[in-house]
Write an enzyme that holds these catalytic residues in place. Sequence first.
Site, PDB file in Angstrom:
ATOM      1  N   GLU A  95      34.632  32.139  13.309  1.00 33.66           N
ATOM      2  CA  GLU A  95      36.118  32.427  13.819  1.00 33.66           C
ATOM      3  C   GLU A  95      36.871  31.289  14.275  1.00 33.66           C
ATOM      4  O   GLU A  95      36.077  30.188  15.040  1.00 33.66           O
ATOM      5  CB  GLU A  95      36.018  33.204  15.015  1.00 33.66           C
ATOM      6  CG  GLU A  95      35.812  34.812  14.968  1.00 33.66           C
ATOM      7  CD  GLU A  95      35.803  35.656  16.145  1.00 33.66           C
ATOM      8  OE1 GLU A  95      35.270  36.767  15.880  1.00 33.66           O
ATOM      9  OE2 GLU A  95      35.990  35.028  17.151  1.00 33.66           O
ATOM     10  N   CYS A 108      41.213  26.829  18.499  1.00 31.80           N
ATOM     11  CA  CYS A 108      39.832  26.731  19.367  1.00 31.80           C
ATOM     12  C   CYS A 108      39.094  27.089  18.271  1.00 31.80           C
ATOM     13  O   CYS A 108      38.958  28.002  17.320  1.00 31.80           O
ATOM     14  CB  CYS A 108      39.675  28.131  20.240  1.00 31.80           C
ATOM     15  SG  CYS A 108      38.290  28.431  20.744  1.00 31.80           S
ATOM     16  N   CYS A 115      25.071  31.676  18.214  1.00 30.07           N
ATOM     17  CA  CYS A 115      24.850  30.746  19.469  1.00 30.07           C
ATOM     18  C   CYS A 115      23.321  31.195  19.895  1.00 30.07           C
ATOM     19  O   CYS A 115      23.213  32.470  19.923  1.00 30.07           O
ATOM     20  CB  CYS A 115      25.997  31.102  20.377  1.00 30.07           C
ATOM     21  SG  CYS A 115      25.467  29.915  21.594  1.00 30.07           S
ATOM     22  N   CYS A 119      24.256  33.933  26.737  1.00 38.35           N
ATOM     23  CA  CYS A 119      25.018  34.310  27.777  1.00 38.35           C
ATOM     24  C   CYS A 119      25.341  35.837  27.758  1.00 38.35           C
ATOM     25  O   CYS A 119      25.868  36.376  26.553  1.00 38.35           O
ATOM     26  CB  CYS A 119      26.472  33.612  27.997  1.00 38.35           C
ATOM     27  SG  CYS A 119      26.247  31.761  27.719  1.00 38.35           S
ATOM     28  N   CYS A 122      28.784  37.517  26.403  1.00 37.64           N
ATOM     29  CA  CYS A 122      29.399  36.895  25.286  1.00 37.64           C
ATOM     30  C   CYS A 122      29.191  37.503  24.005  1.00 37.64           C
ATOM     31  O   CYS A 122      27.897  37.852  23.888  1.00 37.64           O
ATOM     32  CB  CYS A 122      29.054  35.303  25.196  1.00 37.64           C
ATOM     33  SG  CYS A 122      29.585  34.486  23.699  1.00 37.64           S
ATOM     34  N   CYS A 338      35.782  36.319  22.553  1.00 40.33           N
ATOM     35  CA  CYS A 338      34.759  35.396  21.763  1.00 40.33           C
ATOM     36  C   CYS A 338      33.860  35.882  20.963  1.00 40.33           C
ATOM     37  O   CYS A 338      33.170  36.508  21.402  1.00 40.33           O
ATOM     38  CB  CYS A 338      34.081  34.003  22.571  1.00 40.33           C
ATOM     39  SG  CYS A 338      32.950  33.315  22.221  1.00 40.33           S
TER      40      CYS A 338
HETATM   41  S1  SF4 Z   1      29.322  31.956  26.143  1.00 42.76           S
HETATM   42 FE1  SF4 Z   1      28.633  32.593  24.029  1.00 42.76          FE
HETATM   43  S2  SF4 Z   1      29.170  30.983  22.523  1.00 42.76           S
HETATM   44 FE2  SF4 Z   1      29.322  30.023  24.509  1.00 42.76          FE
HETATM   45  S3  SF4 Z   1      27.308  29.251  25.095  1.00 42.76           S
HETATM   46 FE3  SF4 Z   1      27.343  31.278  25.889  1.00 42.76          FE
HETATM   47  S4  SF4 Z   1      26.461  32.659  24.293  1.00 42.76           S
HETATM   48 FE4  SF4 Z   1      26.993  30.628  23.050  1.00 42.76          FE
END
Ligand code: SF4
Length: 348
Positions: A95, A108, A115, A119, A122, A338
């Site tokens: 994206e 962005c 990832c 987190c 997310c 995101c």
């Molecule tokens: S917010 Fe999402 S993309 Fe960013 S580091 Fe944490 S898990 Fe990874």
Amino acid sequence: MSNNKTDIMSLELNAIADEMIALNEKKFRGIQIFEWLHQKDCFTWKGMNNLPKALIAKLEEYTYLTQIQLVTKQTSDHDGTTKFLFKLHDGQMIETVLMRYDYGNSVCISTQAGCRMGCTFCASGLNGLERNLTTGEMLRQVYAVESAIGKRITHVVLMGTGEPLDNYEAVVGFIKIITHEKGKNLSQRHITLSTCGLVDGIHRLAGEKLQINLAISLHAGDDELRKQTMPIAKKYSIDDLLTACEAYFTSTGRRITFEYALIAGHNDHPSQARALADLLRFRKFKCHVNLIPINNVVEKSFAKSNQKDVIRFRDILLDKKVETTIRRSLGTDIDAACGQLRLNTMKE
Ligand code: SF4
């Protein structure tokens, strides 16, 4: 992409020149190629009409050019924010988001497919890390958006899917190429790298002496609370993180931004605002807090803080003389959190 072929889009100017020498060509061909790719948006060898046919034949045999393909895009009726979903050569989806501001067009970009930071608020990390993106794949996101809108991109944020410092070399390569005077010549000060707080990476970045902005995803004013949503907090304490921020500021003079996503009932209590203010107000570096009312993620049970709590949180920080703003939530009518467009398309 292809085994043993050189990824030319990801190479800095000197490295392309070295590649020319390895191919028994003149060094200046490297400058011509760099300009075609990074200034004139030409992504086929045949389109580079000042290169001799014999060189093009060698380039086709020994190198490749990164390609990306637009799968879909969504534009917000409210503010013109556009989300692009691109497909890479191996089928990975990434994206990229265009945000239009009075001061210019900001993109962005994603730095990884997926990832591994995990987190919990997310959508990008839900399926873990698929792979790192190459420098060329990061550049092509910017170039593709630029050509889609027919306007120059003035700002870049490395805040899409992925943790930029977990893909360090490719990300630094991206910054060096996009700011090169023979490329797009973007100002380093118009680039912001956002990290969840890889302390070693921040120290390393401080040593690069780049003038880019550093944004830290903090999201909590104490280690225990931070550990609840960010696994990286188990590896690095907030104290270590702030020491790294100080090193970055000492080396670059750039003000540090702290991102704080407000989650209802989790980290938006006034006592947490006070803890955050106490953490930041007597530091030896200039900083700024960006409060982000999160978008709801359907797959997660987090909800957005209400407006009254957001304002109260901001006012506590301001009272304690910590510079704070509330980020305008862009693209609320599209899959704006995101990683959500990617996730929703993959589900389909
Ligand atoms: S917010 Fe999402 S993309 Fe960013 S580091 Fe944490 S898990 Fe990874």
